[in-house]
Design an enzyme around this catalytic site. Structure first.
Site, PDB file in Angstrom:
ATOM      1  N   HIS A   1      57.203  47.786  34.634  1.00  0.00           N
ATOM      2  CA  HIS A   1      58.044  47.275  35.714  1.00  0.00           C
ATOM      3  C   HIS A   1      58.369  45.791  35.614  1.00  0.00           C
ATOM      4  O   HIS A   1      59.399  45.357  36.134  1.00  0.00           O
ATOM      5  CB  HIS A   1      57.381  47.528  37.077  1.00  0.00           C
ATOM      6  CG  HIS A   1      57.333  48.969  37.444  1.00  0.00           C
ATOM      7  ND1 HIS A   1      56.667  49.421  38.552  1.00  0.00           N
ATOM      8  CD2 HIS A   1      57.861  50.075  36.848  1.00  0.00           C
ATOM      9  CE1 HIS A   1      56.782  50.731  38.638  1.00  0.00           C
ATOM     10  NE2 HIS A   1      57.494  51.160  37.607  1.00  0.00           N
TER      11      HIS A   1
ATOM     12  N   ARG B   1      35.170  37.204  32.630  1.00  0.00           N
ATOM     13  CA  ARG B   1      33.868  37.373  33.271  1.00  0.00           C
ATOM     14  C   ARG B   1      33.737  38.687  34.036  1.00  0.00           C
ATOM     15  O   ARG B   1      32.671  38.980  34.570  1.00  0.00           O
ATOM     16  CB  ARG B   1      33.601  36.214  34.218  1.00  0.00           C
ATOM     17  CG  ARG B   1      33.359  34.904  33.504  1.00  0.00           C
ATOM     18  CD  ARG B   1      32.985  33.804  34.465  1.00  0.00           C
ATOM     19  NE  ARG B   1      32.603  32.602  33.710  1.00  0.00           N
ATOM     20  CZ  ARG B   1      32.800  31.379  34.141  1.00  0.00           C
ATOM     21  NH1 ARG B   1      33.371  31.166  35.322  1.00  0.00           N
ATOM     22  NH2 ARG B   1      32.420  30.350  33.412  1.00  0.00           N
TER      23      ARG B   1
ATOM     24  N   CYS C   1      40.686  33.763  30.811  1.00  0.00           N
ATOM     25  CA  CYS C   1      39.769  32.775  31.375  1.00  0.00           C
ATOM     26  C   CYS C   1      38.770  33.545  32.227  1.00  0.00           C
ATOM     27  O   CYS C   1      38.773  34.778  32.213  1.00  0.00           O
ATOM     28  CB  CYS C   1      40.492  31.663  32.140  1.00  0.00           C
ATOM     29  SG  CYS C   1      41.253  32.136  33.698  1.00  0.00           S
TER      30      CYS C   1
END
Length: 146
Positions: free
Chosen positions: A101, A112, A68
């Site tokens: 990990h 973006r 996103c």
């Protein structure tokens, strides 16, 4: 990492980077399933994040990639699912550590804020790093709320 079919999800802000990810996966010979979105039209990242998480939980895909604008919203959505360990990576070193990990099963990238070359390096690191195990197993087992 034992790769099955890579699940993909993005919102409109991650759509362009997801198109690059698809090209990358094809170049590498990886199969994928795209849970959407399928355009740059404004949409809600939870709709696609939940679909990807369910695909991983039911064994349809493994691992996943979520994108996103900042990477945060879809990461928060994915991590609501108890079997998902989504890690946000904006540089290859972070991708290495979330696999090594945290045994991350979803790579999240901020559409973006990174370019295609950085995304390529992040994915290379994510797919080529195995979980270290050991003391990290104990820590991962403490993540889900019972």
């Amino acid at each position: 990492m034992d790769i099955k079919i890579i699940g993909l999800a993005s919102d409109h802000a991650g759509y362009e980077l997801k198109q690059f990810v698809i090209q990358y996966l094809k170049e590498k010979g990886y199969r994928y399933k795209d849970y959407g979105t399928f355009s740059k039209d404004s949409c809600d990242y939870p709709d696609y994040g939940h679909a990807l998480a369910k695909g991983i939980e039911n064994g349809e895909v493994y691992p996943g990639i979520g994108i996103c604008g900042s990477g945060e919203g879809i990461s928060m959505t994915l991590n609501k699912h108890s079997k998902i360990r989504a890690g946000l990576a904006w540089m290859p070193e972070i991708a290495h550590l979330i696999r090594l990990h945290n045994d991350a099963n979803v790579l999240v990238m901020p559409g973006r804020f990174i370019n295609q070359e950085t995304a390529r390096l992040i994915m290379d690191e994510f797919f080529n790093t195995d979980f270290e195990g050991g003391r990290h197993v104990r820590r991962i087992n403490k993540i889900p709320l019972q």
